[in-house]
Design a protein around this motif. Structure first.
Motif, mmCIF file in Angstrom:
data_model
loop_
_atom_site.group_PDB
_atom_site.id
_atom_site.type_symbol
_atom_site.label_atom_id
_atom_site.label_comp_id
_atom_site.label_asym_id
_atom_site.label_seq_id
_atom_site.Cartn_x
_atom_site.Cartn_y
_atom_site.Cartn_z
ATOM 1 N N VAL A 117 0.780 -1.173 -0.064
ATOM 2 C CA VAL A 117 -0.152 -0.032 -0.005
ATOM 3 C C VAL A 117 0.869 1.162 -0.156
ATOM 4 C CG1 VAL A 117 -1.814 1.238 1.214
ATOM 5 C CG2 VAL A 117 -1.922 -1.247 1.040
ATOM 6 N N ARG A 118 1.907 1.433 0.704
ATOM 7 C CA ARG A 118 2.662 2.599 0.923
ATOM 8 C C ARG A 118 3.409 2.712 -0.505
ATOM 9 N NH1 ARG A 118 5.120 -0.525 5.255
ATOM 10 N NH2 ARG A 118 7.084 -1.582 4.480
ATOM 11 N N GLY A 131 -1.596 0.453 -13.347
ATOM 12 C CA GLY A 131 -2.225 -0.720 -13.998
ATOM 13 C C GLY A 131 -2.026 -1.891 -13.660
ATOM 14 N N VAL A 132 -2.498 -2.886 -13.887
ATOM 15 C CA VAL A 132 -2.178 -4.365 -13.464
ATOM 16 C C VAL A 132 -2.110 -5.240 -14.934
ATOM 17 C CG1 VAL A 132 -3.258 -6.281 -12.568
ATOM 18 C CG2 VAL A 132 -3.175 -4.388 -11.122
ATOM 19 N N VAL A 133 -1.503 -6.040 -14.941
ATOM 20 C CA VAL A 133 -1.263 -7.217 -16.036
ATOM 21 C C VAL A 133 -0.868 -8.412 -15.156
ATOM 22 C CG1 VAL A 133 -0.118 -7.727 -18.169
ATOM 23 C CG2 VAL A 133 -0.377 -5.329 -17.568
ATOM 24 N N SER A 134 -1.860 -9.288 -15.349
ATOM 25 C CA SER A 134 -1.902 -10.266 -14.395
ATOM 26 C C SER A 134 -2.285 -11.812 -14.969
ATOM 27 C CB SER A 134 -2.660 -10.190 -13.185
ATOM 28 O OG SER A 134 -2.516 -11.272 -12.213
ATOM 29 N N ASN A 135 -1.455 -12.628 -14.960
ATOM 30 C CA ASN A 135 -2.116 -14.099 -15.301
ATOM 31 C C ASN A 135 -3.075 -14.571 -14.172
ATOM 32 O OD1 ASN A 135 -0.466 -14.176 -17.478
ATOM 33 N ND2 ASN A 135 0.825 -15.664 -16.677
ATOM 34 N N PHE A 136 -4.414 -14.100 -14.416
ATOM 35 C CA PHE A 136 -5.372 -14.022 -13.268
ATOM 36 C C PHE A 136 -6.590 -14.202 -14.118
ATOM 37 C CE2 PHE A 136 -7.232 -14.180 -9.133
ATOM 38 C CZ PHE A 136 -6.050 -14.012 -8.045
ATOM 39 N N ASP A 137 -7.836 -14.813 -13.291
ATOM 40 C CA ASP A 137 -9.258 -14.789 -13.838
ATOM 41 C C ASP A 137 -9.919 -13.577 -13.413
ATOM 42 O OD1 ASP A 137 -10.801 -15.594 -11.208
ATOM 43 O OD2 ASP A 137 -9.296 -17.142 -11.421
ATOM 44 N N LYS A 138 -11.109 -13.708 -13.725
ATOM 45 C CA LYS A 138 -12.093 -12.592 -13.471
ATOM 46 C C LYS A 138 -12.311 -12.040 -12.273
ATOM 47 C CE LYS A 138 -14.389 -13.253 -17.903
ATOM 48 N NZ LYS A 138 -15.798 -13.520 -18.479
ATOM 49 N N ARG A 139 -11.941 -12.930 -11.091
ATOM 50 C CA ARG A 139 -12.181 -12.647 -9.706
ATOM 51 C C ARG A 139 -11.300 -11.553 -9.320
ATOM 52 N NH1 ARG A 139 -11.421 -18.381 -7.448
ATOM 53 N NH2 ARG A 139 -9.798 -18.366 -8.872
ATOM 54 N N LEU A 140 -10.179 -11.257 -9.957
ATOM 55 C CA LEU A 140 -9.200 -10.297 -9.702
ATOM 56 C C LEU A 140 -9.782 -9.163 -9.155
ATOM 57 C CD1 LEU A 140 -6.377 -9.753 -8.948
ATOM 58 C CD2 LEU A 140 -5.875 -9.148 -11.309
ATOM 59 N N GLU A 141 -10.646 -8.475 -9.898
ATOM 60 C CA GLU A 141 -11.234 -7.170 -9.503
ATOM 61 C C GLU A 141 -11.866 -7.332 -8.065
ATOM 62 O OE1 GLU A 141 -14.393 -3.753 -10.868
ATOM 63 O OE2 GLU A 141 -13.814 -5.184 -12.185
ATOM 64 N N GLY A 142 -12.685 -8.337 -7.746
ATOM 65 C CA GLY A 142 -13.203 -8.243 -6.487
ATOM 66 C C GLY A 142 -12.035 -8.540 -5.422
ATOM 67 N N ILE A 143 -11.238 -9.430 -5.750
ATOM 68 C CA ILE A 143 -10.145 -9.559 -4.694
ATOM 69 C C ILE A 143 -9.417 -8.244 -4.277
ATOM 70 C CG2 ILE A 143 -7.779 -10.672 -4.191
ATOM 71 C CD1 ILE A 143 -8.921 -13.005 -6.194
ATOM 72 N N LEU A 144 -9.040 -7.619 -5.407
ATOM 73 C CA LEU A 144 -8.289 -6.272 -5.011
ATOM 74 C C LEU A 144 -9.116 -5.306 -4.463
ATOM 75 C CD1 LEU A 144 -6.285 -5.926 -8.462
ATOM 76 C CD2 LEU A 144 -5.457 -6.397 -6.331
ATOM 77 N N GLN A 145 -10.488 -5.238 -4.677
ATOM 78 C CA GLN A 145 -11.544 -4.342 -3.936
ATOM 79 C C GLN A 145 -11.533 -4.778 -2.603
ATOM 80 O OE1 GLN A 145 -13.598 -1.824 -5.174
ATOM 81 N NE2 GLN A 145 -13.708 -1.563 -2.893
ATOM 82 N N LEU A 149 -6.934 -2.532 -2.468
ATOM 83 C CA LEU A 149 -5.994 -2.051 -3.546
ATOM 84 C C LEU A 149 -6.547 -1.375 -4.677
ATOM 85 C CD1 LEU A 149 -3.553 -5.084 -3.116
ATOM 86 C CD2 LEU A 149 -3.475 -2.842 -2.043
ATOM 87 N N LEU A 150 -7.997 -1.736 -5.054
ATOM 88 C CA LEU A 150 -8.502 -1.645 -6.297
ATOM 89 C C LEU A 150 -8.420 -0.006 -6.837
ATOM 90 C CD1 LEU A 150 -9.645 -2.633 -8.696
ATOM 91 C CD2 LEU A 150 -11.923 -2.135 -7.720
#
Length: 244
Positions: A117-118, A131-145, A149-150
């Motif tokens: 965070v800092r 921005g984010v570039v990640s080998n991840f699925d669609k759950r990432l937005e909810g996880i970051l929220q 961090l979102l």
């Protein structure tokens, strides 16, 4: 001639956050909660690795090209994991898969690194967008929220959304289009030597390799491109900006 540094792109898993407990431990916890039976976490972890590796080989990047997607891909991995552990009831396998898929959306299953965070805040204070570039699925937005961090990011680009995964350079090309600037104006930070460091550098981005364990496994990575903690990053970026 180099352009000004304007954007910072991030990998997520094992860079900004990590799984709070081992996969084996979390699968065992779900087995106890859902069905009241016990598994050995080491056995569950081994079964998961076997299932994950098989699915990754047969259906790369969540099986997008085969018509799957993140949810059916992960549910298949979970079902096969528990099958290897001796669970035979199809309804129970489906219930375990459903619960774990949705459970990993929860911030309870993820731990944000203390320096994340800092560092994100410091980079924003430099006037850089992120921005984010990640080998991840669609759950990432909810996880970051859920992990708080979102709000630091102007966009998220997952490999499921992009239809391609790192180290394919095309996912970085998509990210650069979202940035609206050439590679020379963009930095990328991640923990994977090939996926994050080599690929970003090959395209002309300012790639940095995060090595939290300080293992120095890749001697070709110059010291100025290597980070032991994210706390080192803002000063490195400021130095890049001052040189432009």
């Amino acid at each position: 001639m180099r352009g000004p540094l304007l954007w910072v792109l991030w990998d997520v898993k094992d860079t900004l956050l990590r799984v709070r407990r081992s996969v084996g431990e979390q699968y065992c916890q779900e087995a106890r909660r859902t069905a009241g039976f016990s598994l050995n976490p080491t056995v569950a972890e081994g079964a998961f690795r076997q299932s994950f590796d098989q699915y990754s080989k047969l259906y790369p990047n969540y099986g997008i090209d085969q018509g799957l997607g993140g949810k059916p891909w992960w549910m298949g991995v979970v079902r096969d994991t528990f099958s290897l552990c001796g669970v035979e009831d199809p309804a129970l396998l489906d219930r375990l898969a459903h619960n774990l898929y949705h459970g990993f959306c929860s911030p309870d299953n993820w731990e944000v690194y203390p320096d994340s965070v800092r560092t994100l805040e410091s980079i924003s204070s430099l006037g850089l967008r992120q921005g984010v570039v990640s080998n991840f699925d669609k759950r990432l937005e909810g996880i970051l929220q859920g992990c708080g961090l979102l709000s630091h990011f102007s966009f998220l680009l997952t490999s499921e959304e992009a239809g391609i995964a790192k180290p394919d350079p095309a996912i970085f090309q998509q990210a650069l289009e979202k940035c609206g600037f050439p590679a020379a104006s963009v930095a990328h930070i991640g923990d994977h030597y090939v996926n994050d460091y080599l690929t970003s550098r090959s395209l002309g981005l300012h790639g940095y390799l995060l090595d939290r364990q300080g293992r120095n496994k890749f001697p070709d990575v110059p010291p100025l491109h290597r980070l032991k903690t994210l706390d080192e990053l803002p000063a490195r970026l400021k130095q890049e900006m001052d040189q432009m």
